[in-house]
Design an enzyme around this catalytic site. Structure first.
Site, short mmCIF file in Angstrom:
data_model
loop_
_atom_site.label_atom_id
_atom_site.label_comp_id
_atom_site.label_asym_id
_atom_site.label_seq_id
_atom_site.Cartn_x
_atom_site.Cartn_y
_atom_site.Cartn_z
N LYS A 193 43.52 41.77 38.43
CA LYS A 193 42.32 40.69 38.59
C LYS A 193 41.01 40.91 37.93
CE LYS A 193 39.85 38.92 42.62
NZ LYS A 193 39.55 38.82 44.08
N LYS A 246 45.25 37.08 37.36
CA LYS A 246 43.91 36.20 37.83
C LYS A 246 42.80 36.53 37.13
CE LYS A 246 41.12 35.41 41.84
NZ LYS A 246 40.75 35.71 43.02
#
Ligand code: PBG
Length: 324
Positions: A193, A246
């Site tokens: 992330k 992400k």
């Protein structure tokens, strides 16, 4: 001329026959924002077309999504109050806990994923507990995440998705879930992330902007690729069942190398900024919505993703019940 690749592009039927990748509606996950207070429900101005639901509204929406063929939702809570230590996040009667129970009652087959983080619940907007010096304390935050995760499991969640980027949280979650008998709760880790500008619209949606500083001391530095593989490998070793990359679009290289390196299912999160920039361009008449969405979603499949978390899930399902 022997080679005429255009022969395979002449008609829709031929193109469909030789199509290499398809987006499956049942691989899409629709994020849902759920507000504890009715006054906080309603449209989100930074994400036109997306709204915050009440708990009852979320359960009703889950039924609609299920009828369209969507098999999973990802929950984010907007709590009644915030404090320094995210008390409202581990309340057994908190908004996410109630939404989990309501959705599982309304649509038992729906795979309910709960995002696990603290930034929506802390008054300072950081993802964890702060030290005296204003830094996020890794180990104290992990303990807090475990406490909250157990309340989500108690409410009947199918999947816990830690999005905090603390070190060691997957292992701590797995062992606590197992120790309490929740051996079947799946962990989908936000493993790679990045500290991304593309989360901008989400922070309005969830009211989770950091009040000072930024998230660069825990989320990944965008220029790094090898480090993403290391984070993913660590999460798999610690017991993650599914790993996530992400945002999606700016990191498709990471999705591809993760796909080539690991055997576990890979999820991508097509985040709020990726949604809103498409919607904004469409609103200005600069791009066609349906074609853009279809091209975007198939790029994630081509890169190697198994699971696609996207705010476009519902509209894609409305246009293509089944597959495309
Ligand atoms: C919570 C969390 C965020 C997102 C998912 N979980 C925000 C952030 O890290 O700042 C972003 C989702 C999106 O932009 O759609 N930590």
């Amino acid at each position: 001329m022997i080679n005429r690749p255009r022969r395979l592009r002449r008609t829709p039927a031929v193109r469909s026959l030789v199509r290499e990748h398809r987006v499956r509606v049942d691989s899409l996950v629709q994020p849902l924002f759920v507000a504890a207070r009715t006054a906080d429900a309603g449209p989100i101005s930074s994400m036109p077309g997306i709204e915050r639901y009440t708990v009852e509204g979320a359960a009703a929406e889950a039924q609609v999504l299920h009828a369209l063929g969507i098999s999973s939702v990802l929950l984010f809570g907007i709590p009644e109050f915030k404090d320094a230590v995210a008390t409202s996040n581990y309340d057994p009667n908190g908004v996410v806990q109630r939404a989990i129970a309501a959705i599982k009652t309304a649509v038992p087959e729906m795979v309910v994923i709960a995002d696990l983080c603290n930034c929506e619940y802390t008054d300072h907007g950081h993802c964890g507990i702060l030290t005296d010096r204003g830094e996020v304390d890794n180990d104290a935050t992990v303990a807090l995440l475990v406490r909250t995760a157990l309340t989500y499991a108690q409410a009947g969640v199918d999947v816990i998705a830690p999005s905090d980027m603390m070190d060691g949280r997957v292992e701590a979650l797995r062992s606590a879930l197992d120790a309490h008998g929740y051996t079947d709760v799946i962990i989908m880790a936000y493993s790679a992330k990045y500290a991304s500008a593309f989360y901008g619209p989400f922070r309005e949606a969830a009211g989770s902007s950091p009040q000072f500083g930024d998230r660069r001391s825990y989320q990944m530095d965008p220029p790094n690729a090898r480090e993403a593989l290391r984070e993913i490998a660590l999460d798999i070793e610690e017991g993650a069942d599914v790993v996530m990359v992400k945002p999606a679009l700016p990191y498709l290289d990471i999705v591809r190398s993760a796909r080539d390196t690991f055997e576990v299912p890979i999820a991508v999160y097509n985040v709020s900024g990726e949604y809103s920039m498409v919607v904004a361009a469409v609103e200005r008449g600069w791009m066609e919505r349906d074609r853009t969405v279809d091209e975007l979603l198939v790029s994630f499949v081509r890169a190697g993703a198994d699971i696609i978390i996207t705010y476009f899930a519902k509209e894609f399902a409305q246009r293509h019940g089944g597959s495309s």
